[in-house]
Design an enzyme around this catalytic site. Structure first.
Site, PDB file in Angstrom:
ATOM      1  N   ARG A  18      10.005 -10.781   6.929  1.00 34.53           N
ATOM      2  CA  ARG A  18      10.218 -10.401   5.529  1.00 34.53           C
ATOM      3  C   ARG A  18      11.711 -10.198   5.263  1.00 34.53           C
ATOM      4  O   ARG A  18      12.429  -9.637   6.092  1.00 34.53           O
ATOM      5  CB  ARG A  18       9.430  -9.143   5.178  1.00 34.53           C
ATOM      6  CG  ARG A  18       7.932  -9.394   5.205  1.00 34.53           C
ATOM      7  CD  ARG A  18       7.148  -8.412   4.356  1.00 34.53           C
ATOM      8  NE  ARG A  18       5.715  -8.634   4.547  1.00 34.53           N
ATOM      9  CZ  ARG A  18       4.984  -9.490   3.833  1.00 34.53           C
ATOM     10  NH1 ARG A  18       5.534 -10.183   2.859  1.00 34.53           N
ATOM     11  NH2 ARG A  18       3.692  -9.647   4.093  1.00 34.53           N
ATOM     12  N   ASP A  19      12.148 -10.683   4.083  1.00 30.79           N
ATOM     13  CA  ASP A  19      13.541 -10.514   3.677  1.00 30.79           C
ATOM     14  C   ASP A  19      13.842  -9.027   3.487  1.00 30.79           C
ATOM     15  O   ASP A  19      13.047  -8.289   2.917  1.00 30.79           O
ATOM     16  CB  ASP A  19      13.812 -11.295   2.389  1.00 30.79           C
ATOM     17  CG  ASP A  19      15.294 -11.484   2.137  1.00 30.79           C
ATOM     18  OD1 ASP A  19      15.772 -12.622   2.239  1.00 30.79           O
ATOM     19  OD2 ASP A  19      15.980 -10.472   1.831  1.00 30.79           O
ATOM     20  N   ILE A  20      15.012  -8.600   3.964  1.00 30.29           N
ATOM     21  CA  ILE A  20      15.378  -7.185   3.899  1.00 30.29           C
ATOM     22  C   ILE A  20      15.701  -6.758   2.464  1.00 30.29           C
ATOM     23  O   ILE A  20      15.684  -5.556   2.152  1.00 30.29           O
ATOM     24  CB  ILE A  20      16.584  -6.926   4.844  1.00 30.29           C
ATOM     25  CG1 ILE A  20      16.651  -5.476   5.260  1.00 30.29           C
ATOM     26  CG2 ILE A  20      17.885  -7.405   4.233  1.00 30.29           C
ATOM     27  CD1 ILE A  20      17.613  -5.218   6.411  1.00 30.29           C
ATOM     28  N   GLU A  27      24.198 -17.500   2.497  1.00 28.30           N
ATOM     29  CA  GLU A  27      24.923 -16.344   3.052  1.00 28.30           C
ATOM     30  C   GLU A  27      24.814 -16.272   4.563  1.00 28.30           C
ATOM     31  O   GLU A  27      25.746 -15.813   5.232  1.00 28.30           O
ATOM     32  CB  GLU A  27      24.400 -15.049   2.427  1.00 28.30           C
ATOM     33  CG  GLU A  27      24.701 -14.962   0.930  1.00 28.30           C
ATOM     34  CD  GLU A  27      24.169 -13.708   0.273  1.00 28.30           C
ATOM     35  OE1 GLU A  27      23.295 -13.040   0.879  1.00 28.30           O
ATOM     36  OE2 GLU A  27      24.604 -13.419  -0.849  1.00 28.30           O
ATOM     37  N   VAL A  28      23.681 -16.656   5.108  1.00 21.28           N
ATOM     38  CA  VAL A  28      23.482 -16.618   6.566  1.00 21.28           C
ATOM     39  C   VAL A  28      23.440 -18.057   7.060  1.00 21.28           C
ATOM     40  O   VAL A  28      22.572 -18.849   6.635  1.00 21.28           O
ATOM     41  CB  VAL A  28      22.186 -15.870   6.939  1.00 21.28           C
ATOM     42  CG1 VAL A  28      21.999 -15.875   8.455  1.00 21.28           C
ATOM     43  CG2 VAL A  28      22.217 -14.442   6.411  1.00 21.28           C
ATOM     44  N   HIS A  41      17.367 -21.540   6.876  1.00 20.63           N
ATOM     45  CA  HIS A  41      16.148 -20.770   6.627  1.00 20.63           C
ATOM     46  C   HIS A  41      15.524 -21.197   5.319  1.00 20.63           C
ATOM     47  O   HIS A  41      16.214 -21.581   4.372  1.00 20.63           O
ATOM     48  CB  HIS A  41      16.434 -19.264   6.602  1.00 20.63           C
ATOM     49  CG  HIS A  41      17.589 -18.873   5.731  1.00 20.63           C
ATOM     50  ND1 HIS A  41      18.898 -19.044   6.117  1.00 20.63           N
ATOM     51  CD2 HIS A  41      17.639 -18.338   4.486  1.00 20.63           C
ATOM     52  CE1 HIS A  41      19.702 -18.627   5.162  1.00 20.63           C
ATOM     53  NE2 HIS A  41      18.964 -18.198   4.148  1.00 20.63           N
ATOM     54  N   MET A  42      14.207 -21.096   5.273  1.00 19.61           N
ATOM     55  CA  MET A  42      13.436 -21.353   4.064  1.00 19.61           C
ATOM     56  C   MET A  42      13.002 -20.011   3.484  1.00 19.61           C
ATOM     57  O   MET A  42      12.436 -19.178   4.193  1.00 19.61           O
ATOM     58  CB  MET A  42      12.214 -22.208   4.407  1.00 19.61           C
ATOM     59  CG  MET A  42      11.248 -22.414   3.252  1.00 19.61           C
ATOM     60  SD  MET A  42       9.779 -23.306   3.795  1.00 19.61           S
ATOM     61  CE  MET A  42      10.403 -24.986   3.770  1.00 19.61           C
ATOM     62  N   HIS A  43      13.296 -19.792   2.194  1.00 21.14           N
ATOM     63  CA  HIS A  43      12.790 -18.618   1.493  1.00 21.14           C
ATOM     64  C   HIS A  43      11.408 -18.953   0.935  1.00 21.14           C
ATOM     65  O   HIS A  43      11.225 -20.000   0.292  1.00 21.14           O
ATOM     66  CB  HIS A  43      13.670 -18.257   0.297  1.00 21.14           C
ATOM     67  CG  HIS A  43      15.061 -17.812   0.627  1.00 21.14           C
ATOM     68  ND1 HIS A  43      15.456 -16.489   0.592  1.00 21.14           N
ATOM     69  CD2 HIS A  43      16.164 -18.515   0.975  1.00 21.14           C
ATOM     70  CE1 HIS A  43      16.747 -16.411   0.887  1.00 21.14           C
ATOM     71  NE2 HIS A  43      17.202 -17.623   1.128  1.00 21.14           N
TER      72      HIS A  43
HETATM   73  P1  AMP Z   1      20.783 -17.086   1.872  1.00 20.00           P
HETATM   74  O1  AMP Z   1      21.595 -16.622   0.699  1.00 20.00           O
HETATM   75  O2  AMP Z   1      19.887 -18.235   1.543  1.00 20.00           O
HETATM   76  O3  AMP Z   1      21.629 -17.327   3.100  1.00 20.00           O
HETATM   77  O4  AMP Z   1      19.787 -15.899   2.196  1.00 20.00           O
HETATM   78  C1  AMP Z   1      20.009 -14.940   3.200  1.00 20.00           C
HETATM   79  C2  AMP Z   1      18.898 -13.923   3.083  1.00 20.00           C
HETATM   80  O5  AMP Z   1      18.862 -13.179   4.285  1.00 20.00           O
HETATM   81  C3  AMP Z   1      19.079 -12.929   1.939  1.00 20.00           C
HETATM   82  O6  AMP Z   1      17.947 -12.999   1.076  1.00 20.00           O
HETATM   83  C4  AMP Z   1      19.154 -11.575   2.663  1.00 20.00           C
HETATM   84  O7  AMP Z   1      18.531 -10.539   1.953  1.00 20.00           O
HETATM   85  C5  AMP Z   1      18.444 -11.879   3.968  1.00 20.00           C
HETATM   86  N1  AMP Z   1      18.800 -11.030   5.098  1.00 20.00           N
HETATM   87  C6  AMP Z   1      20.045 -10.725   5.536  1.00 20.00           C
HETATM   88  N2  AMP Z   1      19.972  -9.937   6.624  1.00 20.00           N
HETATM   89  C7  AMP Z   1      18.648  -9.747   6.886  1.00 20.00           C
HETATM   90  C8  AMP Z   1      17.931  -9.021   7.869  1.00 20.00           C
HETATM   91  N3  AMP Z   1      18.545  -8.316   8.832  1.00 20.00           N
HETATM   92  N4  AMP Z   1      16.578  -9.044   7.840  1.00 20.00           N
HETATM   93  C9  AMP Z   1      15.937  -9.747   6.877  1.00 20.00           C
HETATM   94  N5  AMP Z   1      16.563 -10.451   5.924  1.00 20.00           N
HETATM   95  C10 AMP Z   1      17.908 -10.445   5.906  1.00 20.00           C
END
Ligand code: AMP
Length: 118
Positions: A29-31, A94-95, A99-101
């Site tokens: 789950r997204d944080i 951002e990461v 990853h797929m949302h």
């Molecule tokens: P993106 O902008 O597509 O790279 O999305 C990165 C997502 O990672 C964001 O929705 C963040 O809320 C989520 N995220 C960052 N750190 C964590 C974490 N430790 N656990 C779960 N989700 C995270």
């Protein structure tokens, strides 16, 4: 490439609400959820962005979709949901671990928040 927070979650070095893990993908789950259901599904292999995928990644990338479907069913998202993959700066990634949302649980509106077209 440098390690990311998602690589640490996959290796269970930091806590996360992991919903699913197999040999190819991990889902948690997204944080910072943007909808009642907001799940991230990631290949275990640290592919940085969608611009870095190769044919050898096709099994893991296909698995993202079948796991998304199963998790959507488990979360009761029978009215639909949205799958998003952000890529690099213009995609607001951002990461840098692909990853797929999976987002759902309410009407999500039009695809882009901004009305700026073109
Ligand atoms: P993106 O902008 O597509 O790279 O999305 C990165 C997502 O990672 C964001 O929705 C963040 O809320 C989520 N995220 C960052 N750190 C964590 C974490 N430790 N656990 C779960 N989700 C995270």
């Amino acid at each position: 490439m440098s390690d990311t927070i998602f690589a640490k979650i996959i290796r269970k070095e930091i806590p996360a609400d992991i919903l699913y893990q197999d040999d190819l993908v991990t889902a948690f789950r997204d944080i910072n959820p943007q909808a009642p259901s907001h799940i991230l599904i990631v290949p275990n292999k640290p592919i940085a962005t969608a611009a870095d995928v190769t044919e050898e990644d096709e099994a893991a990338l296909g698995r993202l979709f079948t796991v998304a479907r199963k998790l959507a069913e488990a979360d009761g998202l029978d009215q639909g949901y949205r799958l998003i993959v952000n890529c690099k700066e213009h995609g607001h990634q951002e990461v840098f671990h692909l990853h797929m949302h999976l987002l759902g649980g309410r009407p999500l509106g039009p695809m882009l928040a901004s009305s700026q077209g073109g």
